[in-house]
Design a protein around this motif. Structure first.
Motif, PDB file in Angstrom:
ATOM      1  N   UNK A 174     -48.692  76.512  62.678  1.00 41.86           N
ATOM      2  CA  UNK A 174     -49.291  75.790  61.548  1.00 41.86           C
ATOM      3  C   UNK A 174     -50.580  75.089  61.959  1.00 41.86           C
ATOM      4  N   UNK A 175     -50.581  74.480  63.128  1.00 41.96           N
ATOM      5  CA  UNK A 175     -51.771  73.777  63.616  1.00 41.96           C
ATOM      6  C   UNK A 175     -52.912  74.766  63.834  1.00 41.96           C
ATOM      7  N   UNK A 176     -52.615  75.897  64.454  1.00 45.11           N
ATOM      8  CA  UNK A 176     -53.666  76.907  64.680  1.00 45.11           C
ATOM      9  C   UNK A 176     -54.253  77.386  63.361  1.00 45.11           C
ATOM     10  N   UNK A 177     -53.412  77.658  62.392  1.00 45.03           N
ATOM     11  CA  UNK A 177     -53.886  78.117  61.082  1.00 45.03           C
ATOM     12  C   UNK A 177     -54.798  77.073  60.452  1.00 45.03           C
ATOM     13  N   UNK A 178     -54.362  75.815  60.448  1.00 39.76           N
ATOM     14  CA  UNK A 178     -55.140  74.723  59.854  1.00 39.76           C
ATOM     15  C   UNK A 178     -56.478  74.546  60.579  1.00 39.76           C
ATOM     16  N   UNK A 179     -56.443  74.514  61.906  1.00 38.04           N
ATOM     17  CA  UNK A 179     -57.669  74.301  62.688  1.00 38.04           C
ATOM     18  C   UNK A 179     -58.639  75.469  62.534  1.00 38.04           C
ATOM     19  N   UNK A 180     -58.123  76.687  62.520  1.00 37.06           N
ATOM     20  CA  UNK A 180     -59.016  77.833  62.370  1.00 37.06           C
ATOM     21  C   UNK A 180     -59.672  77.848  60.996  1.00 37.06           C
ATOM     22  N   UNK A 192     -60.572  75.103  59.443  1.00 36.52           N
ATOM     23  CA  UNK A 192     -61.609  74.082  59.592  1.00 36.52           C
ATOM     24  C   UNK A 192     -62.745  74.534  60.506  1.00 36.52           C
ATOM     25  N   UNK A 193     -62.450  75.367  61.494  1.00 36.76           N
ATOM     26  CA  UNK A 193     -63.454  75.816  62.463  1.00 36.76           C
ATOM     27  C   UNK A 193     -64.254  77.034  61.994  1.00 36.76           C
ATOM     28  N   UNK A 194     -63.930  77.563  60.832  1.00 38.07           N
ATOM     29  CA  UNK A 194     -64.600  78.775  60.355  1.00 38.07           C
ATOM     30  C   UNK A 194     -66.120  78.638  60.477  1.00 38.07           C
ATOM     31  N   UNK A 195     -66.729  79.610  61.114  1.00 38.98           N
ATOM     32  CA  UNK A 195     -68.175  79.599  61.320  1.00 38.98           C
ATOM     33  C   UNK A 195     -68.593  78.935  62.631  1.00 38.98           C
ATOM     34  N   UNK A 196     -67.698  78.132  63.222  1.00 38.45           N
ATOM     35  CA  UNK A 196     -68.005  77.458  64.486  1.00 38.45           C
ATOM     36  C   UNK A 196     -67.276  78.093  65.658  1.00 38.45           C
ATOM     37  N   UNK A 197     -66.174  78.782  65.369  1.00 36.11           N
ATOM     38  CA  UNK A 197     -65.380  79.374  66.423  1.00 36.11           C
ATOM     39  C   UNK A 197     -63.940  79.510  66.000  1.00 36.11           C
ATOM     40  N   UNK A 198     -63.072  79.621  66.999  1.00 37.31           N
ATOM     41  CA  UNK A 198     -61.658  79.863  66.731  1.00 37.31           C
ATOM     42  C   UNK A 198     -60.795  79.205  67.798  1.00 37.31           C
TER      43      UNK A 198
END
Length: 113
Positions: A16-22, A24-30
């Motif tokens: 869940x954390x990875x999904x949420x963070x990715x 938010x990070x869209x365009x900046x990384x993964x």
């Protein structure tokens, strides 16, 4: 892959954390890896950021969850990073600071704590 997962619910939380963070990070990384050990209150993650030749590894060696009224707050007590600029950012903006955990995640975290 890190072998930090000690509790089956840790794996669900990590996903869940990875999904949420990715999101938010869209365009900046993964965030390519995330592992949490709720028993020992530690986290390890790997970020692949745009402009960085190598992944950045972050280790939260100690965190705490605090209940403040209806809110659950996360306090990162100690953390390190594989890049000096990230370690400085952690010290400046994260370590010792209190962050509100979204209510949906707060409920799950309380079950794991």
């Amino acid at each position: 892959m890190w072998k930090i997962l000690r509790h089956p619910a840790d794996a669900a939380l990590a996903g869940s954390v990875r999904f949420y963070c990715n999101h938010k990070l869209r365009g900046m990384g993964e965030m390519t890896e995330f592992a949490i050990d709720t028993k020992n209150k530690s986290v390890r993650l790997r970020l692949e950021l745009v402009g960085e030749a190598e992944p950045i590894e972050v280790q939260v060696t100690r965190y705490a969850l605090k209940q403040k009224g209806p809110e659950t707050r996360l306090v990162v007590e100690d953390a390190t990073a594989s890049r000096e600029w990230m370690a400085v950012a952690l010290r400046e903006f994260v370590i010792g600071k209190s962050f509100v955990v979204p209510s949906q995640a707060g409920t799950l975290l309380k079950l794991l704590a």
